[in-house]
Structures are given as structure tokens and as C-alpha cells.
Design a protein around this motif. Structure first.
Motif, PDB file in Angstrom:
ATOM      1  N   PRO A 149      -9.126  -7.015   5.479  1.00 53.49           N
ATOM      2  CA  PRO A 149     -10.146  -6.089   4.974  1.00 53.49           C
ATOM      3  C   PRO A 149     -10.054  -4.694   5.567  1.00 53.49           C
ATOM      4  O   PRO A 149     -10.144  -3.694   4.839  1.00 53.49           O
ATOM      5  N   ALA A 150      -9.869  -4.588   6.881  1.00 51.61           N
ATOM      6  CA  ALA A 150      -9.780  -3.270   7.507  1.00 51.61           C
ATOM      7  C   ALA A 150      -8.541  -2.522   7.037  1.00 51.61           C
ATOM      8  O   ALA A 150      -8.552  -1.295   6.915  1.00 51.61           O
ATOM      9  N   MET A 151      -7.474  -3.236   6.757  1.00 50.44           N
ATOM     10  CA  MET A 151      -6.237  -2.608   6.326  1.00 50.44           C
ATOM     11  C   MET A 151      -6.320  -2.120   4.886  1.00 50.44           C
ATOM     12  O   MET A 151      -5.920  -1.001   4.570  1.00 50.44           O
ATOM     13  N   VAL A 152      -6.875  -2.933   4.003  1.00 50.58           N
ATOM     14  CA  VAL A 152      -6.860  -2.633   2.577  1.00 50.58           C
ATOM     15  C   VAL A 152      -7.946  -1.635   2.193  1.00 50.58           C
ATOM     16  O   VAL A 152      -7.731  -0.747   1.368  1.00 50.58           O
ATOM     17  N   GLY A 153      -9.126  -1.771   2.776  1.00 53.36           N
ATOM     18  CA  GLY A 153     -10.219  -0.885   2.407  1.00 53.36           C
ATOM     19  C   GLY A 153     -10.563  -1.032   0.928  1.00 53.36           C
ATOM     20  O   GLY A 153     -10.770  -2.128   0.424  1.00 53.36           O
ATOM     21  N   GLU A 154     -10.583   0.102   0.216  1.00 49.99           N
ATOM     22  CA  GLU A 154     -10.939   0.098  -1.206  1.00 49.99           C
ATOM     23  C   GLU A 154      -9.708   0.019  -2.113  1.00 49.99           C
ATOM     24  O   GLU A 154      -9.834   0.213  -3.326  1.00 49.99           O
ATOM     25  N   ALA A 155      -8.558  -0.290  -1.546  1.00 52.68           N
ATOM     26  CA  ALA A 155      -7.313  -0.264  -2.315  1.00 52.68           C
ATOM     27  C   ALA A 155      -6.953  -1.614  -2.915  1.00 52.68           C
ATOM     28  O   ALA A 155      -5.814  -1.830  -3.309  1.00 52.68           O
ATOM     29  N   GLY A 156      -7.915  -2.532  -2.969  1.00 52.90           N
ATOM     30  CA  GLY A 156      -7.613  -3.831  -3.537  1.00 52.90           C
ATOM     31  C   GLY A 156      -8.872  -4.606  -3.815  1.00 52.90           C
ATOM     32  O   GLY A 156      -9.984  -4.141  -3.544  1.00 52.90           O
ATOM     33  N   LEU A 157      -8.709  -5.796  -4.375  1.00 49.74           N
ATOM     34  CA  LEU A 157      -9.808  -6.718  -4.615  1.00 49.74           C
ATOM     35  C   LEU A 157      -9.691  -7.855  -3.607  1.00 49.74           C
ATOM     36  O   LEU A 157      -8.648  -8.516  -3.536  1.00 49.74           O
TER      37      LEU A 157
ATOM     38  N   ALA B  85      -1.903   3.856  -2.862  1.00 49.70           N
ATOM     39  CA  ALA B  85      -1.010   4.925  -2.390  1.00 49.70           C
ATOM     40  C   ALA B  85      -1.714   5.814  -1.383  1.00 49.70           C
ATOM     41  O   ALA B  85      -1.122   6.201  -0.356  1.00 49.70           O
ATOM     42  N   ARG B  86      -2.983   6.144  -1.636  1.00 48.87           N
ATOM     43  CA  ARG B  86      -3.726   6.972  -0.676  1.00 48.87           C
ATOM     44  C   ARG B  86      -3.910   6.236   0.644  1.00 48.87           C
ATOM     45  O   ARG B  86      -3.744   6.822   1.716  1.00 48.87           O
ATOM     46  N   ARG B  87      -4.253   4.952   0.569  1.00 52.32           N
ATOM     47  CA  ARG B  87      -4.434   4.174   1.793  1.00 52.32           C
ATOM     48  C   ARG B  87      -3.109   4.034   2.528  1.00 52.32           C
ATOM     49  O   ARG B  87      -3.071   4.089   3.771  1.00 52.32           O
ATOM     50  N   GLY B  88      -2.018   3.847   1.796  1.00 55.00           N
ATOM     51  CA  GLY B  88      -0.716   3.715   2.430  1.00 55.00           C
ATOM     52  C   GLY B  88      -0.339   4.942   3.236  1.00 55.00           C
ATOM     53  O   GLY B  88       0.287   4.836   4.303  1.00 55.00           O
ATOM     54  N   ARG B  89      -0.715   6.128   2.746  1.00 51.46           N
ATOM     55  CA  ARG B  89      -0.407   7.356   3.492  1.00 51.46           C
ATOM     56  C   ARG B  89      -1.215   7.465   4.781  1.00 51.46           C
ATOM     57  O   ARG B  89      -0.837   8.195   5.688  1.00 51.46           O
ATOM     58  N   GLU B  90      -2.321   6.740   4.870  1.00 53.93           N
ATOM     59  CA  GLU B  90      -3.169   6.791   6.058  1.00 53.93           C
ATOM     60  C   GLU B  90      -2.758   5.805   7.138  1.00 53.93           C
ATOM     61  O   GLU B  90      -3.215   5.904   8.277  1.00 53.93           O
ATOM     62  N   LEU B  91      -1.927   4.830   6.786  1.00 49.73           N
ATOM     63  CA  LEU B  91      -1.568   3.787   7.748  1.00 49.73           C
ATOM     64  C   LEU B  91      -0.731   4.351   8.892  1.00 49.73           C
ATOM     65  O   LEU B  91       0.103   5.238   8.689  1.00 49.73           O
ATOM     66  N   PRO B  92      -0.910   3.825  10.112  1.00 49.44           N
ATOM     67  CA  PRO B  92      -0.094   4.294  11.234  1.00 49.44           C
ATOM     68  C   PRO B  92       1.359   3.878  11.065  1.00 49.44           C
ATOM     69  O   PRO B  92       1.676   2.870  10.416  1.00 49.44           O
ATOM     70  N   GLY B  93       2.252   4.648  11.685  1.00 50.11           N
ATOM     71  CA  GLY B  93       3.673   4.358  11.655  1.00 50.11           C
ATOM     72  C   GLY B  93       4.220   4.154  13.052  1.00 50.11           C
ATOM     73  O   GLY B  93       3.474   3.962  14.027  1.00 50.11           O
ATOM     74  N   GLU B  94       5.538   4.219  13.160  1.00 48.81           N
ATOM     75  CA  GLU B  94       6.185   3.988  14.451  1.00 48.81           C
ATOM     76  C   GLU B  94       5.722   4.952  15.535  1.00 48.81           C
ATOM     77  O   GLU B  94       5.457   4.511  16.667  1.00 48.81           O
ATOM     78  N   PRO B  95       5.599   6.255  15.286  1.00 52.77           N
ATOM     79  CA  PRO B  95       5.143   7.150  16.367  1.00 52.77           C
ATOM     80  C   PRO B  95       3.778   6.748  16.917  1.00 52.77           C
ATOM     81  O   PRO B  95       3.559   6.770  18.144  1.00 52.77           O
TER      82      PRO B  95
ATOM     83  N   LEU C  21       0.830  -1.199   0.000  1.00 53.02           N
ATOM     84  CA  LEU C  21       0.000   0.000   0.000  1.00 53.02           C
ATOM     85  C   LEU C  21       0.867   1.253   0.000  1.00 53.02           C
ATOM     86  O   LEU C  21       0.603   2.203  -0.747  1.00 53.02           O
ATOM     87  N   ARG C  22       1.902   1.263   0.805  1.00 51.87           N
ATOM     88  CA  ARG C  22       2.777   2.433   0.846  1.00 51.87           C
ATOM     89  C   ARG C  22       3.524   2.628  -0.462  1.00 51.87           C
ATOM     90  O   ARG C  22       3.867   3.758  -0.825  1.00 51.87           O
ATOM     91  N   ALA C  23       3.762   1.528  -1.179  1.00 50.41           N
ATOM     92  CA  ALA C  23       4.448   1.621  -2.469  1.00 50.41           C
ATOM     93  C   ALA C  23       3.487   1.951  -3.602  1.00 50.41           C
ATOM     94  O   ALA C  23       3.917   2.137  -4.745  1.00 50.41           O
TER      95      ALA C  23
END
Length: 386
Positions: free
Chosen positions: A322-330, A362-372, A307-309
Motif C-alpha cells: 500500500p505505501a509503495m503503490v499509493g493511488e497508482a493501483g487498485l 508513471a508518476r509514482r514510479g518517478r517518485e520511488l527511491p533509487g540506488e543513490p 510503476l516505473r514502466a
């Protein structure tokens, strides 16, 4: 949040992948935040992840991936030394259960993160069920990587169940040109579908081979899709046209390599087993989609990396996917080979759909939580311990 300078103990069992990387991320972040950190686990995890180099004190504890009575007794005795820590945070079912036994009645706050579901049956499944009950009743907080795990632990009597935040570390850019990567892989102009997985039963790789067989033409390469035409719009051409040739690349190692390679050779499948790769970011950069045929996943790091890529995802709708991918995949049901075949075929044949999914990824990847966000989440949990 927990006061700076407090002692936090992180406990893990045998790990060569995601769990160890997650514990290393927490250990390094907590140390940088001024906390005194102890990591307890098998010596192999220190060699693999270098907790001491991150500023934590490493304590060797023989927590294996399966029941071993003498080692388990030694582990319980060693983990008793952690009483008095502000928080003991165990990762994985076996580490969590052994920590719960060791700390029972000590008043030490115990947090357990469950990274995987117990999918085995028979006698092993019964043992896992017992360990789940020990964790549910012995931990002050249970953190889970998927809603189904949370529901199961609540049914078993866990008092406080919360969602875990398990981010993938950023993939370092290599600077390699995608065409150079393609030349090195020898894929020519074929469309690349990538799977990054341990070659093990949980990953459902037999389904991937079934899909590759269905998309293979009479000459052994990918050709016209047999059976019903892919559902949904076909923006890249006219329905009924031969789809482009595809090749399925699998990065990873594991106990099923021989079995999988044998079938690939016998059936002349357009699948290549690449072994472990350090250049997953480069592979994602040339893949049209990441294919995840797993029986179960929590918060898979490879899906986060895709997703980030900005790489589309075709995956089974299991666990936390499902919760992770949302609409960014099939997403398709696990075990439905026809649905997985059709989803891959749509992405293969439809350039417009592939581009649409890549943008959504790419949009979903920007929404994912990171280390902070992960550090903030665990510190909030620690602060709520008595």
C-alpha cells in the motif's frame, strides 16, 4: 556518514532473486564510494551475483534457507571473523540471527535488514519466531521493508527499527516493438494481465487462477464477467457489455508449477506459465496491469518495475505494497477473491480507468527511491553505530 575506507561486511543467505540483487547493488555502490567491502554468503550467491567482480572480497559461508545444525555452527564460526568491521549488515532472518550470535559481545555494530515476513506455522514457525527474537535483541539496528514487520520487531524488543530502502534496479530497454512482443507471445488482441512471481505458496497464485476462471467465458476464453457488475465507473463502454477477452501471463518458476499447470489444463483457464523471463520490461510494456495476489510482500521489485514502466497495478493490500503503490493501483484484501476479480474486471472493461491508473503509476514510479537514496540511507545507519 561512515568514513571512506572503512570496512563494511554484507552477509546474506541462499538467494537467487531480490535479496541477492540488493546486496550486489549495495556492494558495488560502497566499493565505488571508496569503502572496503566483504560479502559473506553461500558460494551459490557469488556465482549468481558476482560480488568479487564488483570489487568486494567474497567469503564463502554456509548460510542455508533452513536450519542445518552443522552448517549453522560453521556459519557462526566463520562470521566471527567479521568482528572489528565498522558495520556488519546482514540481510534476511537467518543471516541476521547467525550474525547476531556470532558477534554477541564483540562490540561490532550489527545491522539486519528483514526482507520477508515469517509466514510459516507449526514447528518451522516456532523456529522463525526464535530467530526473530535473536535478531530483535542482538542487532543494533533493524531495517524493515514494511510497517507490519517494524511493529512486530518493536514488540519483540528491537531497540532501533527503521524503514529499509530497497529499490529495484532499472530495467534495461530492449528496443523491441510491442507488436513484436505480442506476436512472440501469441496473445492476439486479447488484453494481457501479467504476474511476475516465484511459483510458491507465498505468492497466492491460486487466487489468480480463481480470478481467471471467473473472467472466462463459456468457451474457455475470457468473456462476460459472471456475478455482480464491476463497481466504479465504466468509461470504456456501457455497463453490461461483454468485456474484452483477457489472458493471464505468469513469468516465474517454482515448486508449484506442476500443480498450477495441472489446474490450468483441467479447467481450461486463460492462463499461461511462461517460466523465468529476462524480458520483464517488454512484458510490462504490453500488459494492461500487473496483478499481485500475494499473501505478503515487502517492497516487491516487480511492483516497482511496473510503476516505473507506467503499468497499472492490481494487488493485495499486504505488507509494504500500500505505501509503495499509493493511488497508482487498485488494492484489495488478501483472500477476497471477489474483490480481486472485480478489480481486474474494472481494469479490463474500462479503458479510461486503465489509462488513469497507468498515468498515476508513471508518476509514482518517478517518485520511488533509487540506488543513490539506498546507499545514502545505509551509510547514515552505519554512521550511527557505536
Amino acid at each position: 556518514m561512515a568514513d571512506q575506507g572503512t570496512r563494511v561486511a554484507l552477509v546474506l543467505g541462499t538467494s537467487a532473486g531480490g535479496v541477492g540483487r540488493h546486496v550486489a547493488m549495495l556492494a558495488g555502490g560502497l566499493v565505488r564510494g571508496g569503502h572496503r567491502v566483504v560479502v559473506a554468503g553461500p558460494p551459490s550467491t557469488e556465482r549468481a551475483f558476482g560480488f568479487a567482480a564488483l570489487g568486494a572480497r567474497f567469503v564463502p559461508v554456509p548460510i542455508s534457507d533452513r536450519p542445518r545444525p552443522l552448517d549453522d555452527l560453521r556459519a557462526v564460526l566463520a562470521l566471527r571473523a567479521l568482528r572489528g568491521a565498522h558495520a556488519v549488515h546482514a540481510h534476511g532472518l537467518r543471516a541476521g540471527a547467525l550474525a547476531a550470535i556470532a558477534l554477541a559481545g564483540t562490540g561490532t555494530g550489527l545491522v539486519v535488514t528483514l526482507h520477508n515476513a515469517a509466514t510459516a506455522g507449526g514447528a518451522i514457525g516456532a523456529v522463525y519466531g526464535l530467530l526473530e527474537r535473536i535478531v530483535a535483541r542482538g542487532a543494533d539496528r533493524v531495517l524493515v521493508v514494511s510497517p507490519d514487520l517494524g511493529e512486530r520487531m518493536a514488540r519483540l524488543g528491537a531497540g532501533r527499527v527503521e524503514a529499509a530502502v530497497v529499490p529495484a534496479p532499472p530495467l534495461p530497454p530492449s528496443g523491441r516493438d510491442p507488436e513484436d512482443v505480442r506476436r512472440e507471445l501469441g496473445t492476439g488482441d486479447r488484453v494481457i494481465f501479467l504476474t511476475v512471481a516465484r511459483l510458491a505458496q507465498q505468492k497466492g497464485l491460486e487466487t489468480l487462477l480463481d480470478v481467471a476462471k471467473a473472467l472466462r467465458g463459456p468457451g474457455g476464453d475470457a468473456g462476460p464477467v459472471p456475478g455482480p457488475a464491476p463497481t466504479g465507473p465504466v468509461r470504456g463502454g456501457v455497463t453490461g457489455e461483454p468485456v474484452p477477452e483477457a489472458v493471464f501471463l505468469v513469468a516465474g518458476e517454482g515448486p508449484l508449477r506442476g500443480e498450477l499447470q495441472g489446474r490450468i489444463d483441467r479447467e481450461n483457464l486463460p492462463v499461461r506459465l511462461l517460466g523465468n523471463r529476462a524480458d520483464v520490461g517488454d512484458l510490462l510494456g504490453v500488459a494492461r496491469a500487473l496483478v499481485v495476489p500475494s499473501r505478503w510482500e515487502g517492497q516487491p521489485l516487480t511492483v516497482q518495475e511496473a510503476l516505473r514502466a507506467g503499468t497499472a497495478v492490481v494487488a493485495t493490500a499486504v505488507g509494504g505494497i500500500p505505501a509503495m503503490v499509493g493511488e497508482a493501483g487498485l488494492l484489495v484484501p488478501y483472500g477476497d477473491i471477489a474483490a480481486m476479480r472485480d478489480a481486474v474486471a474494472r481494469v479490463l472493461a474500462d479503458d479510461g480507468l486503465a489509462e488513469e491508473l497507468a498515468g498515476a503509476a508513471a508518476r509514482r514510479g518517478r517518485e520511488l527511491p533509487g540506488e543513490p537514496e539506498a546507499l545514502e540511507a545505509v551509510l547514515t545507519v552505519y554512521s550511527g553505530l557505536s
